[in-house]
Enzyme design. Structure first.
Site, PDB file in Angstrom:
ATOM      1  N   GLY A  10       0.813  -1.127   0.084  1.00 52.52           N
ATOM      2  CA  GLY A  10      -0.343   0.084  -0.080  1.00 52.52           C
ATOM      3  C   GLY A  10       1.070   1.320  -0.315  1.00 52.52           C
ATOM      4  O   GLY A  10       0.568   2.797  -0.170  1.00 52.52           O
ATOM      5  N   CYS A  55      -4.777 -13.286 -31.998  1.00 55.45           N
ATOM      6  CA  CYS A  55      -4.542 -13.620 -33.273  1.00 55.45           C
ATOM      7  C   CYS A  55      -4.073 -14.281 -33.911  1.00 55.45           C
ATOM      8  O   CYS A  55      -4.168 -14.669 -35.452  1.00 55.45           O
ATOM      9  CB  CYS A  55      -2.465 -13.984 -32.662  1.00 55.45           C
ATOM     10  SG  CYS A  55      -1.333 -12.081 -32.212  1.00 55.45           S
ATOM     11  N   HIS A  99      -3.970 -10.343 -25.213  1.00 53.44           N
ATOM     12  CA  HIS A  99      -2.978 -10.744 -26.235  1.00 53.44           C
ATOM     13  C   HIS A  99      -1.235  -9.729 -25.232  1.00 53.44           C
ATOM     14  O   HIS A  99      -0.169 -10.226 -25.485  1.00 53.44           O
ATOM     15  CB  HIS A  99      -3.391  -9.939 -27.235  1.00 53.44           C
ATOM     16  CG  HIS A  99      -1.522  -9.613 -28.092  1.00 53.44           C
ATOM     17  ND1 HIS A  99      -1.568 -10.884 -29.181  1.00 53.44           N
ATOM     18  CD2 HIS A  99      -1.071  -8.941 -28.474  1.00 53.44           C
ATOM     19  CE1 HIS A  99      -0.190 -10.126 -29.857  1.00 53.44           C
ATOM     20  NE2 HIS A  99      -0.104  -8.711 -28.735  1.00 53.44           N
ATOM     21  N   CYS A 130       2.376 -14.732 -32.587  1.00 49.08           N
ATOM     22  CA  CYS A 130       1.578 -15.087 -31.738  1.00 49.08           C
ATOM     23  C   CYS A 130       0.568 -16.331 -32.138  1.00 49.08           C
ATOM     24  O   CYS A 130      -0.029 -16.621 -32.573  1.00 49.08           O
ATOM     25  CB  CYS A 130       1.702 -13.922 -31.229  1.00 49.08           C
ATOM     26  SG  CYS A 130       0.994 -13.808 -30.220  1.00 49.08           S
ATOM     27  N   ASP A 135       6.705   0.358   3.437  1.00 50.29           N
ATOM     28  CA  ASP A 135       7.792   1.292   3.207  1.00 50.29           C
ATOM     29  C   ASP A 135       7.791   2.814   2.149  1.00 50.29           C
ATOM     30  O   ASP A 135       6.583   3.680   2.215  1.00 50.29           O
ATOM     31  CB  ASP A 135       9.058   0.868   1.798  1.00 50.29           C
ATOM     32  CG  ASP A 135       8.465   1.038  -0.032  1.00 50.29           C
ATOM     33  OD1 ASP A 135       7.643   0.135   0.334  1.00 50.29           O
ATOM     34  OD2 ASP A 135       9.210   0.668  -0.145  1.00 50.29           O
TER      35      ASP A 135
END
Length: 379
Positions: free
Chosen positions: A96, A311, A337, A306, A148
């Site tokens: 977060g 595709c 894709h 692909c 952090d």
């Protein structure tokens, strides 16, 4: 016993990249790996079945957003994030922290935590390391991230040093507050900007706490690519070889390859789905903006190299039509894709490591993808 275990399989003789596996309570995933981002317990427009079809082995979700909607208590009541979203493979949640620092202009950092405003309602909120752990323990992911500070780029050395030291103190508080170490692994996040001495300090601080994995944060935030690569080159050697290394927020094809060469195991980014919603597609020969008029009568697939179902079944002309008409199916096909493209790219990276030829693969990919020769040769 730790919830997360890294298994080293092979080191590429040509590049030094690592091939491995990460074992989690919800299964094992291979590394190097790209993790699709499911911010609100969903990867935008994708079903769990879609993600499995493209062999997504782990996905990422967002602590901040799920805290606000629907609330971690509801997710916990549903049986945890896996049951809530019907996903039985590993899940990682971020802390977060990035959202607190990127979405809220009104924030005040104290030693205790961060005061800020809900970006949806304007309500005043306060997030501490302990609260981040409580939320993530309730959500129930396999991998959690320590809370952090995400400092801006660029930042002065003095500011960055104070930030790194605070992040280290927060990491120790996260370790103490983590209530489920037996079935949730907690990763520390190395910060330090572009400063080598601060990256080393941050890494040493966190390694001394013995996290089961380590992330590198504060990159892909506006710095040049060569700076990111340099930071990785002097940061990863300070991280344990027997634990996973995660580069946060990176998802461009070139950076995935370059990161793997520099010892990174895990990546995530919203890039493939975000650009898909604008009709921008990743292909083996570079980016293709399918909404452009040039594709109105182009009946070829997005990428002839692909094998994804988009595709194999739909043309550029059809997808352009959908995008121009704001049809949800167009967003869905483009997102599918792009995610498939990056997941398949990482499978090719893993195979190149097995074959001890990742540097050769990088050169071939860069030249085909449309990077100039200087980029292709720049390591």
């Amino acid at each position: 016993m730790t919830a997360i275990k890294y298994e080293h399989i092979k080191t590429c003789k040509q590049s030094g990249a690592r091939l491995g596996k990460v074992h989690t309570p919800h299964g094992t995933f291979e590394t190097p790996i790209f993790m699709p981002v499911g911010t609100l317990a969903t990867v935008k427009t994708m079903s769990p079945e879609d993600l499995k079809q493209m062999n997504a082995q782990i996905i990422l979700s967002n602590t901040y957003h799920l805290w606000l909607r629907p609330g971690e208590d509801i997710v916990e009541e549903a049986g945890g994030i896996h049951r809530f979203m019907n996903w039985d493979r590993p899940v990682l949640t971020d802390s977060g922290g990035f959202q607190v620092f990127s979405l809220s202009d009104l924030r005040h950092i104290t030693e205790e935590g961060v005061h800020f405003r809900n970006h949806l309602s304007g309500e005043k909120l306060f997030l501490t390391p302990e609260k981040s752990m409580q939320i993530q323990n309730a959500l129930g992911p396999d991998i959690m991230m320590a809370f952090d500070e995400c400092p801006p780029y660029p930042a002065e050395h003095t500011y960055m040093k104070a930030s790194v030291e605070r992040t280290s103190r927060w990491a120790e508080r996260c370790m103490k507050a983590h209530a489920r170490p037996e079935d949730q692994g907690l990763f520390g996040i190395v910060q330090g900007g572009e400063y080598e001495d601060l990256r080393r300090q941050s890494a040493e601080d966190l390694v001394s706490l013995d996290f089961p994995g380590y992330a590198i944060g504060g990159l892909s935030v506006g710095e040049p690519k060569n700076v990111m690569n340099e930071v990785l080159e002097y940061t990863t050697p300070w991280l344990p070889k027997d634990k996973p290394r995660y580069l946060m927020g990176v998802g461009s094809a070139d950076s995935l390859i370059d990161g793997a060469i520099r010892g990174i195991d895990m990546f995530d980014c919203v890039l493939p789905t975000r650009i898909a919603r604008n009709g921008t597609l990743m292909t083996s020969t570079g980016r293709l903006v399918v909404r452009n008029a040039a594709y109105a009568r182009d009946f070829r697939p997005i990428d002839e190299a692909c094998d994804c179902h988009v595709c194999q079944n739909h043309s550029r002309a059809y997808i352009r039509h959908l995008i121009k008409c704001n049809e949800t199916l167009g967003l869905r096909l483009c997102s599918y894709h792009n995610l498939h493209f990056l997941l398949n790219l990482m499978e090719q990276v893993r195979q190149a490591i097995r074959d001890d030829r990742l540097l050769d693969f990088r050169t071939e990919f860069f030249e085909t993808y449309g990077f100039n020769k200087a980029d292709a040769k720049n390591f």
